[in-house]
Design a protein around this motif. Structure first.
Motif, PDB file in Angstrom:
ATOM      1  N   THR A 194       0.852  -1.212   0.202  1.00 36.89           N
ATOM      2  CA  THR A 194       0.548   0.260  -0.092  1.00 36.89           C
ATOM      3  C   THR A 194       0.033   1.498   0.359  1.00 36.89           C
ATOM      4  O   THR A 194       0.582   2.192  -0.673  1.00 36.89           O
ATOM      5  CB  THR A 194      -1.017  -0.146   1.173  1.00 36.89           C
ATOM      6  N   ASP A 195       2.214   1.397   0.644  1.00 37.23           N
ATOM      7  CA  ASP A 195       2.997   2.420   0.559  1.00 37.23           C
ATOM      8  C   ASP A 195       3.394   3.160  -0.759  1.00 37.23           C
ATOM      9  O   ASP A 195       3.112   3.811  -1.265  1.00 37.23           O
ATOM     10  CB  ASP A 195       4.054   1.921   1.251  1.00 37.23           C
ATOM     11  N   LEU A 196       3.410   1.219  -1.479  1.00 35.93           N
ATOM     12  CA  LEU A 196       4.111   1.974  -3.125  1.00 35.93           C
ATOM     13  C   LEU A 196       2.761   2.162  -4.046  1.00 35.93           C
ATOM     14  O   LEU A 196       2.977   3.413  -4.577  1.00 35.93           O
ATOM     15  CB  LEU A 196       4.760   0.273  -3.455  1.00 35.93           C
ATOM     16  N   LEU A 197       1.720   1.462  -3.485  1.00 34.30           N
ATOM     17  CA  LEU A 197       1.021   2.378  -4.954  1.00 34.30           C
ATOM     18  C   LEU A 197       0.356   3.895  -4.196  1.00 34.30           C
ATOM     19  O   LEU A 197       0.556   4.247  -5.360  1.00 34.30           O
ATOM     20  CB  LEU A 197      -0.596   1.451  -3.694  1.00 34.30           C
ATOM     21  N   ARG A 198       0.601   4.115  -2.866  1.00 31.51           N
ATOM     22  CA  ARG A 198       0.329   5.611  -2.095  1.00 31.51           C
ATOM     23  C   ARG A 198       1.405   6.769  -3.464  1.00 31.51           C
ATOM     24  O   ARG A 198       1.244   7.692  -3.532  1.00 31.51           O
ATOM     25  CB  ARG A 198      -0.347   5.708  -0.704  1.00 31.51           C
ATOM     26  N   VAL A 199       2.581   6.245  -3.024  1.00 25.99           N
ATOM     27  CA  VAL A 199       3.296   6.592  -3.604  1.00 25.99           C
ATOM     28  C   VAL A 199       3.993   6.479  -5.245  1.00 25.99           C
ATOM     29  O   VAL A 199       4.146   7.832  -5.744  1.00 25.99           O
ATOM     30  CB  VAL A 199       4.954   6.804  -2.774  1.00 25.99           C
ATOM     31  N   SER A 200       2.532   6.241  -6.118  1.00 27.42           N
ATOM     32  CA  SER A 200       2.234   5.716  -7.008  1.00 27.42           C
ATOM     33  C   SER A 200       1.053   6.247  -7.424  1.00 27.42           C
ATOM     34  O   SER A 200       1.241   6.264  -9.003  1.00 27.42           O
ATOM     35  CB  SER A 200       2.658   4.536  -7.695  1.00 27.42           C
ATOM     36  N   GLY A 201       0.875   7.557  -6.683  1.00 25.93           N
ATOM     37  CA  GLY A 201      -0.314   7.938  -7.146  1.00 25.93           C
ATOM     38  C   GLY A 201      -1.631   7.733  -6.897  1.00 25.93           C
ATOM     39  O   GLY A 201      -3.138   8.355  -6.988  1.00 25.93           O
ATOM     40  N   VAL A 202      -1.590   5.933  -6.112  1.00 27.31           N
ATOM     41  CA  VAL A 202      -3.342   6.182  -5.861  1.00 27.31           C
ATOM     42  C   VAL A 202      -3.827   6.302  -4.442  1.00 27.31           C
ATOM     43  O   VAL A 202      -3.441   6.597  -3.100  1.00 27.31           O
ATOM     44  CB  VAL A 202      -2.620   4.406  -5.767  1.00 27.31           C
ATOM     45  N   TYR A 625       7.328  -3.880  -5.593  1.00 26.46           N
ATOM     46  CA  TYR A 625       7.384  -3.345  -6.880  1.00 26.46           C
ATOM     47  C   TYR A 625       7.222  -4.015  -7.946  1.00 26.46           C
ATOM     48  O   TYR A 625       6.473  -3.631  -9.281  1.00 26.46           O
ATOM     49  CB  TYR A 625       9.190  -3.396  -6.487  1.00 26.46           C
ATOM     50  N   ARG A 626       7.432  -5.878  -8.384  1.00 29.12           N
ATOM     51  CA  ARG A 626       7.064  -6.468  -9.547  1.00 29.12           C
ATOM     52  C   ARG A 626       5.837  -6.832  -9.339  1.00 29.12           C
ATOM     53  O   ARG A 626       4.578  -6.251 -10.632  1.00 29.12           O
ATOM     54  CB  ARG A 626       7.811  -8.118  -9.196  1.00 29.12           C
ATOM     55  N   ALA A 627       4.546  -6.509  -8.238  1.00 29.43           N
ATOM     56  CA  ALA A 627       3.220  -6.780  -8.843  1.00 29.43           C
ATOM     57  C   ALA A 627       2.894  -5.344  -9.252  1.00 29.43           C
ATOM     58  O   ALA A 627       2.073  -5.239 -10.169  1.00 29.43           O
ATOM     59  CB  ALA A 627       2.064  -7.452  -7.476  1.00 29.43           C
ATOM     60  N   VAL A 628       2.908  -4.245  -8.656  1.00 30.13           N
ATOM     61  CA  VAL A 628       2.791  -2.764  -8.671  1.00 30.13           C
ATOM     62  C   VAL A 628       3.202  -2.518 -10.123  1.00 30.13           C
ATOM     63  O   VAL A 628       2.345  -1.898 -10.927  1.00 30.13           O
ATOM     64  CB  VAL A 628       2.849  -1.668  -8.404  1.00 30.13           C
ATOM     65  N   ASP A 629       4.442  -2.932 -10.849  1.00 30.64           N
ATOM     66  CA  ASP A 629       4.733  -2.683 -12.085  1.00 30.64           C
ATOM     67  C   ASP A 629       4.209  -3.807 -13.002  1.00 30.64           C
ATOM     68  O   ASP A 629       3.504  -2.963 -14.238  1.00 30.64           O
ATOM     69  CB  ASP A 629       6.406  -2.973 -11.874  1.00 30.64           C
ATOM     70  N   ALA A 630       3.220  -4.990 -12.759  1.00 28.44           N
ATOM     71  CA  ALA A 630       2.122  -5.797 -12.975  1.00 28.44           C
ATOM     72  C   ALA A 630       1.493  -4.726 -13.476  1.00 28.44           C
ATOM     73  O   ALA A 630       0.927  -4.906 -14.714  1.00 28.44           O
ATOM     74  CB  ALA A 630       2.092  -7.081 -12.960  1.00 28.44           C
ATOM     75  N   ILE A 631       0.643  -4.539 -13.456  1.00 31.46           N
ATOM     76  CA  ILE A 631      -0.374  -3.460 -12.605  1.00 31.46           C
ATOM     77  C   ILE A 631      -0.532  -2.246 -13.628  1.00 31.46           C
ATOM     78  O   ILE A 631      -1.828  -1.731 -14.505  1.00 31.46           O
ATOM     79  CB  ILE A 631      -0.336  -3.239 -11.286  1.00 31.46           C
ATOM     80  N   GLN A 632       0.609  -1.544 -13.560  1.00 30.21           N
ATOM     81  CA  GLN A 632       0.557  -0.589 -14.408  1.00 30.21           C
ATOM     82  C   GLN A 632       0.832  -0.284 -15.432  1.00 30.21           C
ATOM     83  O   GLN A 632       0.222  -0.020 -16.735  1.00 30.21           O
ATOM     84  CB  GLN A 632       2.019   0.338 -13.826  1.00 30.21           C
ATOM     85  N   ARG A 633       1.785  -1.782 -16.035  1.00 32.76           N
ATOM     86  CA  ARG A 633       1.673  -2.277 -17.056  1.00 32.76           C
ATOM     87  C   ARG A 633      -0.168  -2.386 -18.018  1.00 32.76           C
ATOM     88  O   ARG A 633       0.174  -2.742 -19.076  1.00 32.76           O
ATOM     89  CB  ARG A 633       2.681  -3.233 -18.121  1.00 32.76           C
ATOM     90  N   GLU A 634      -0.902  -3.229 -17.602  1.00 33.47           N
ATOM     91  CA  GLU A 634      -1.220  -3.645 -17.601  1.00 33.47           C
ATOM     92  C   GLU A 634      -3.137  -2.371 -17.989  1.00 33.47           C
ATOM     93  O   GLU A 634      -3.859  -2.400 -18.832  1.00 33.47           O
ATOM     94  CB  GLU A 634      -2.334  -4.556 -16.990  1.00 33.47           C
ATOM     95  N   HIS A 635      -2.835  -1.616 -16.756  1.00 28.86           N
ATOM     96  CA  HIS A 635      -3.822  -0.260 -16.369  1.00 28.86           C
ATOM     97  C   HIS A 635      -3.091   0.597 -15.989  1.00 28.86           C
ATOM     98  O   HIS A 635      -2.560   1.425 -14.616  1.00 28.86           O
ATOM     99  CB  HIS A 635      -4.117  -0.364 -14.926  1.00 28.86           C
ATOM    100  N   PRO A 636      -2.254   1.614 -17.190  1.00 28.63           N
ATOM    101  CA  PRO A 636      -1.517   2.630 -16.682  1.00 28.63           C
ATOM    102  C   PRO A 636      -2.100   3.330 -16.630  1.00 28.63           C
ATOM    103  O   PRO A 636      -1.533   4.884 -15.679  1.00 28.63           O
ATOM    104  CB  PRO A 636      -0.872   3.101 -18.721  1.00 28.63           C
ATOM    105  N   GLU A 637      -3.489   3.452 -16.231  1.00 31.06           N
ATOM    106  CA  GLU A 637      -4.709   4.643 -15.821  1.00 31.06           C
ATOM    107  C   GLU A 637      -4.620   4.391 -13.995  1.00 31.06           C
ATOM    108  O   GLU A 637      -4.768   5.908 -13.711  1.00 31.06           O
ATOM    109  CB  GLU A 637      -5.790   4.981 -17.089  1.00 31.06           C
ATOM    110  N   LEU A 638      -4.349   3.425 -13.678  1.00 30.18           N
ATOM    111  CA  LEU A 638      -4.211   3.433 -12.280  1.00 30.18           C
ATOM    112  C   LEU A 638      -3.357   4.077 -11.011  1.00 30.18           C
ATOM    113  O   LEU A 638      -3.697   4.447 -10.430  1.00 30.18           O
ATOM    114  CB  LEU A 638      -4.883   1.897 -11.859  1.00 30.18           C
ATOM    115  N   ILE A 639      -1.769   4.071 -12.130  1.00 34.68           N
ATOM    116  CA  ILE A 639      -0.597   3.802 -11.838  1.00 34.68           C
ATOM    117  C   ILE A 639       0.209   4.840 -12.516  1.00 34.68           C
ATOM    118  O   ILE A 639       0.634   4.957 -13.532  1.00 34.68           O
ATOM    119  CB  ILE A 639      -0.666   2.687 -10.762  1.00 34.68           C
ATOM    120  N   HIS A 640       0.873   5.804 -11.218  1.00 41.57           N
ATOM    121  CA  HIS A 640       2.028   6.509 -12.043  1.00 41.57           C
ATOM    122  C   HIS A 640       2.999   5.776 -11.852  1.00 41.57           C
ATOM    123  O   HIS A 640       3.349   5.432 -10.733  1.00 41.57           O
ATOM    124  CB  HIS A 640       1.546   7.656 -11.831  1.00 41.57           C
ATOM    125  N   LYS A 641       3.364   5.947 -13.277  1.00 47.92           N
ATOM    126  CA  LYS A 641       5.429   5.121 -12.874  1.00 47.92           C
ATOM    127  C   LYS A 641       5.761   5.298 -12.319  1.00 47.92           C
ATOM    128  O   LYS A 641       6.276   7.228 -12.353  1.00 47.92           O
ATOM    129  CB  LYS A 641       5.477   4.703 -14.647  1.00 47.92           C
TER     130      LYS A 641
END
Length: 660
Positions: A194-202, A625-641
């Motif tokens: 959740t920390d990584l999601l938050r700093v990635s703009g969620v 990192y790996r999970a959030v990166d995979a989600i970002q590749r599939e749904h870039p509108e959800l997570i800021h790279k």
């Protein structure tokens, strides 16, 4: 039991052979177990003679495990003592029941457990002579706790479905919260994700975290304290493993040096700086103090809005929803209200930690046979009484197991010898350890039966060449690499080596070797460990001791977690070669995809997958990192790279303590 006032609480379950089970709990204390002298006697093979104690005081119900062999669980978490509420699922070894606050339905009367003349609880199966009684003998897992769902409760009729409609749950009075991201577990693994999601703009509004304790480190802190790592002692985690800082800079060493300079403690600052620049060749590896880690997590939790995302709940099951999401079904019952709820998410992260504490079979047999939970303990259990008695009276301790926990317990015993030098330690091993594991031209050092390595895995397995090797390897090769790289090691710390050398030199520490035949109580109240000596000459050796401490660690098998076992059985998930959850290189749980919904996992339950150090701080962060990166590749509108100026701006906000 018969003279105690009744309460409104019942333990309710069902069994295919015996029908319904309904234990009416009285006010005060009651003991449940296999022994006929218990208040509730259940003749189940894997139940301990005196398994658990239940205490009812008004609206409060407390369940306490009596150091049973197979444990007591509340909604899948092994407990020593816990407050329980209506709707909670309690498992005593093989027996699973649910606490209710309602008076039992009249229709259950023909199958309820009743009081015998001796106070023993017995069962009358349907169709039997009403005058006949027999002790319960349950199967390993009762098939259902509730045949049909009551309003506000998810019963077996719903859980038996691999796909559940969110609308159907609402019609049953179940609150269903729909969100984008959900973290199941609420511990350290959930926090770093959740920390990584938050700093990635969620936004925090799009994340839900399900757990039973407000502090994400609460269980980890208990294990540290029990295994004698108080706040001022150092963990086995290097400086750049920062669960509160996704960038890893500044690490704990830099922060500790800066704090020392601010206090004008230039000597400590210089020593720490030399340690960082000289490790591991010239100095021992730096590791942070546990208290510093917990305080930093509190600060980061406040910054990212952890309490806003947290939902109290005991996870009961995970299901696919008919609407194309993944459901976490949890209990938030209290003494006054029985209530379940569900979180429906597009992305679910599963990090529930170790299901159980391990106890060696011969030690478990001794504790069960002699009802002795004071002399034989596990290092991860609360066992402060051991050190109190040793300080007051002295005595002998037998240690079982090599590794980091044994090293820390040995250090605590060494510290107690300063108060009472009449303390001695016998370290029992099955065989001599003369050489360390090898990998290529690398070899781990061995001294006095300990295999030394700065961390539990070679450092290259986190982010270096060995990490890449593991990701490219097949299933069989991964299992081989883990066996080669891992094994039971302890941190390469000079003070621990010095303690060993002093102990051998001064005669208060010695190693013995052999296979344990049995443990028996001695006439003077001590414990005798009888072993078949494996050294030259053989023979039987008896080791009398005041205490035996099991330092063999924790159990990570999904079979010991009701939630994981239910998930695996429901969706027929194939385990990996080590029997853990099968995950992809992005830590997605193979076999759980549902429409656009995805499930990811982290921690010890994924060992055998693409990463070795999965249960370390940095391992949890890498899985995130790996999970959030995979989600970002599939749904870039959800997570800021996380790259470039965006990452730099978020780090600056972290440094200033501002919300993402």
């Amino acid at each position: 039991m018969n003279d105690k006032a009744p309460s409104r609480f019942h333990l309710v379950g069902s069994n295919a052979q015996l029908g319904a089970i309904d234990l009416a709990l009285p006010e005060g204390e009651s003991v449940l177990g296999r022994d006929p002298s218990c208040d509730f006697t259940l003749a189940a093979d894997d139940l301990s003679r005196r398994h658990a104690q239940l205490t009812v005081a008004g609206d409060s119900v407390v369940v306490r495990d009596l150091h049973s062999t197979n444990g007591t669980y509340v909604n899948g978490d092994r407990i020593e003592q816990a407050d329980v509420h209506p709707g909670d699922r309690i498992r005593f070894g093989p027996v699973t029941v649910e606490l209710t606050g309602e008076v039992a339905a009249a229709g259950r009367a023909e199958n309820i457990i009743a009081a015998s003349a001796e106070g023993t609880r017995v069962v009358q199966p349907a169709g039997r002579d009403p005058g006949a009684t027999q002790l319960i003998r349950l199967e390993a897992e009762p098939p259902a706790l509730a045949a049909a769902s009551e309003r506000g409760i998810v019963g077996q009729d719903l859980l038996s479905q691999p796909v559940i409609s969110e609308q159907q749950l609402r019609e049953h009075g179940i609150d269903v919260e729909v969100t984008t991201f959900a973290a199941a577990g609420g511990g350290m693994g959930s926090f770093v994700w959740t920390d990584l999601l938050r700093v990635s703009g969620v936004p925090a509004e799009r994340i839900a975290v399900i757990g039973t304790e407000q502090a994400p480190y609460a269980r980890y802190q208990r294990l540290c304290n029990n295994s004698q790592i108080p706040p001022h002692e150092r963990l086995r985690s290097n400086s750049d493993s920062c669960p509160d800082n996704v960038w890893g800079y500044p690490g704990y060493a830099t922060r500790e040096i800066w704090g020392s300079l601010r206090r004008s403690d230039f000597r400590l600052a210089g020593r720490l700086a030399w340690q960082i620049f000289g490790e591991p060749a010239l100095t021992q590896t730096y590791t942070p103090r546990s208290g510093d880690v917990f305080r930093s997590l509190d600060r980061e939790g406040e910054r990212i809005g952890w309490q806003k995302m947290f939902r109290f709940g005991r996870i009961r099951a995970i299901r696919r929803s008919a609407e194309g999401r993944l459901l976490v079904i949890a209990s938030a019952s209290t003494a006054n209200e029985r209530r379940h709820y569900a979180i429906a998410a597009d992305c679910l992260h599963l990090a529930i930690g170790y299901p159980a504490i391990q106890l060696l079979p011969d030690l478990a047999t001794y504790r069960e046979t002699n009802d002795d939970r004071k002399r034989v303990v596990n290092a991860y259990e609360e066992h402060g009484h051991v050190y109190e008695q040793l300080r007051a009276k002295g005595g002998t301790v037998v240690l079982r197991g090599r590794g980091i926990v044994a090293s820390r317990i040995l250090q605590r015993l060494y510290e107690e010898r300063r108060h009472n030098p009449k303390i001695s330690v016998v370290h029992l091993h099955r065989s001599r350890l003369t050489a360390g594991h090898t990998y290529g031209r690398s070899r781990r050092g061995v001294e006095l039966e300990f295999e030394f390595q700065p961390f539990n895995w070679p450092k290259g397995s986190w982010t270096g060449q060995q990490r890449r090797t593991m990701e490219l390897a097949g299933a069989e090769e991964r299992a081989h690499l883990l066996e080669t790289w891992g094994g039971t090691t302890t941190a390469d710390r000079r003070d621990w080596k010095r303690i060993l050398r002093e102990g051998v030199r001064d005669g208060w520490y010695r190693a013995e070797y052999g296979v344990v035949k049995e443990l028996t109580p001695a006439p003077d109240g001590r414990v005798v460990t009888r072993i078949s000596n494996s050294l030259a000459g053989g023979g039987i050796l008896e080791l009398p001791a005041d205490f035996v401490i099991d330092c063999t660690g924790l159990i990570a098998s999904p079979d010991r977690s009701p939630v994981l076992r239910d998930l695996i059985d429901t969706y027929q998930l194939e385990p990996n070669k080590l029997g853990r959850l099968q995950v992809t290189n992005d830590f997605e749980v193979a076999g759980t995809r549902h429409a656009a919904a995805r499930m990811y996992a982290a921690g010890a339950i994924t060992l055998g997958g693409p990463h070795a150090a999965v249960d370390s701080f940095l391992g949890l962060q890498y899985a995130a990192y790996r999970a959030v990166d995979a989600i970002q590749r599939e749904h870039p509108e959800l997570i800021h790279k996380m790259n470039g100026l965006y990452s730099a701006s978020q780090w600056w906000r972290w440094a200033r303590g501002e919300a993402p």
